[in-house]
Design an enzyme around this catalytic site. Structure first.
Site, PDB file in Angstrom:
ATOM      1  N   LYS A  54      31.882  35.781  37.852  1.00 39.49           N
ATOM      2  CA  LYS A  54      31.835  37.090  37.186  1.00 39.49           C
ATOM      3  C   LYS A  54      30.984  37.003  35.927  1.00 39.49           C
ATOM      4  CE  LYS A  54      36.264  38.271  39.164  1.00 39.49           C
ATOM      5  NZ  LYS A  54      37.716  38.237  39.077  1.00 39.49           N
ATOM      6  N   GLN A  98      42.211  37.545  34.611  1.00 45.78           N
ATOM      7  CA  GLN A  98      42.173  36.900  35.921  1.00 45.78           C
ATOM      8  C   GLN A  98      43.595  36.616  36.414  1.00 45.78           C
ATOM      9  OE1 GLN A  98      39.294  36.301  37.777  1.00 45.78           O
ATOM     10  NE2 GLN A  98      40.751  35.798  39.387  1.00 45.78           N
ATOM     11  N   ASP A 121      39.210  46.605  36.561  1.00 47.21           N
ATOM     12  CA  ASP A 121      39.786  46.200  37.844  1.00 47.21           C
ATOM     13  C   ASP A 121      40.479  47.385  38.529  1.00 47.21           C
ATOM     14  OD1 ASP A 121      39.411  43.681  38.903  1.00 47.21           O
ATOM     15  OD2 ASP A 121      40.912  42.713  37.624  1.00 47.21           O
TER      16      ASP A 121
END
Ligand code: NAP
Length: 296
Positions: A54, A98, A121
């Site tokens: 990422k 994460q 997200d």
């Protein structure tokens, strides 16, 4: 006849090139660049590898990118304080924590603490709710990647019988909601299967488009498919290592069988995977524009 391969890696490259141009345009016109922080707690090798991917992509696209690595014993309070700091940081438009988090930290409490405007997200209940009513600011990354991959591959979703295997909050549930909405790459008739479904195979055999996100290696066999169906294999299952130490990955669909029956199919790796990171970048650009009141 062998199925057409839906090459996610190629489509992802195309979208990233578009995003790079957009980032440059925003920078030159408005003097801001999208800012993304990825927060990693602990040293799980798979999570480290995802976060590296990422950060690398964010960097390539010209983002302001911050990698914040924290020790595995970080307290929940300290993580909440960190998120609060990034919520208030005007240079950061997107916050990604994460998952999975260490057991002593409540994932739910952490996801709720992220400002929904910075939730790239799209896991915050505000963003889930907006998705369900058909008015999303951000789409969750893997489902958005699946939908965009189908649109850009010219797959007719409207009116199709779609079967989704899996009902997780990350993949199965949101993709099924997105594909039954009104709009581009949607308007499908959707069936969702899970471990309590009586006869998964019979549902799969009816599908014009079959999306499999079960996390079970080669679960769906060739004779579960309708001739000419579109098969989107979301599964990423590690089945071993090469002598050079590279992970060997297999999907949730028995590819060698399915490719003989399907009309089109995503490979693993190189199918849905590369699209997920790309959609995270797209959400971060959108977050930057929303927070800076920058018009499309
Ligand atoms: P998950 O949270 O474990 O959910 C799996 C779902 O599949 C559950 O709803 C489960 O049903 C259902 N399921 C499991 N076994 C089944 C069976 N035998 N028959 C019918 N349904 C079954 O997994 P996930 O997070 O959605 O991920 C699914 C797969 O996609 C994994 O391999 C994951 O690594 C991969 N993935 C890939 C990406 C990417 O970017 N390519 C992103 C996310 C996930 P119940 O609800 O009844 O338990």
């Amino acid at each position: 006849m062998a199925a057409k391969l839906i090459k996610g890696a190629e489509v992802a490259r195309e979208i990233r090139a578009e995003l790079k141009e957009e980032v440059e345009l925003i920078r030159s016109k408005c003097g801001v660049v999208p800012g993304l922080v990825t927060i990693l707690v602990g040293e799980d090798p798979a999570s480290q590898s995802y976060v590296r991917g990422k950060q690398k992509t964010a960097h390539e696209l010209g983002f302001h990118s911050v990698q914040d690595s924290q020790p595995a014993d970080l307290s929940e309070e300290k993580l909440l304080a960190l998120i609060d700091r990034y919520n208030k940081d005007p240079q950061i438009h997107g916050i990604l924590v994460q998952l999975p988090l260490p057991r002593h930290i409540s994932e739910n409490r952490i996801l709720l603490a992220i400002d929904p405007r910075k939730d790239v997200d799209a896991f915050h209940p505000v963003n889930v709710g907006k998705l369900v009513i058909g008015d999303p600011d951000y789409l969750p990354c893997t489902p958005a990647g699946i939908q965009e991959l189908m649109v850009r591959s010219g797959i007719q979703v409207e009116g199709a019988e779609v079967v989704v295997v899996g009902r997780s909050n990350i993949v199965g549930k949101p993709i099924s909601i997105m594909l039954m909405q009104k709009g581009r790459g949607a308007n499908a008739t959707v069936t969702v299967c899970h471990t309590r479904t009586r006869d998964v195979k019979s549902h799969c055999r009816r599908a014009d488009i079959l999306i499999v996100a079960a996390g079970v290696t080669e679960y769906v066999k060739g004779d579960w498919l309708k001739e000419g169906a579109v098969v989107v294999d979301v599964g990423v299952n590690e089945v071993g290592m090469t002598p050079e130490g590279k992970r060997i990955l297999k999907g949730d669909v028995a590819f060698d069988e399915a490719v003989q029956v399907a009309g089109a199919i995503t490979p693993v790796p190189g199918g849905v995977g590369p699209m997920t990171i790309t959609m995270l970048m797209k959400n971060t650009v959108r977050a930057c524009k929303l927070q800076g009141n920058i018009e499309d």
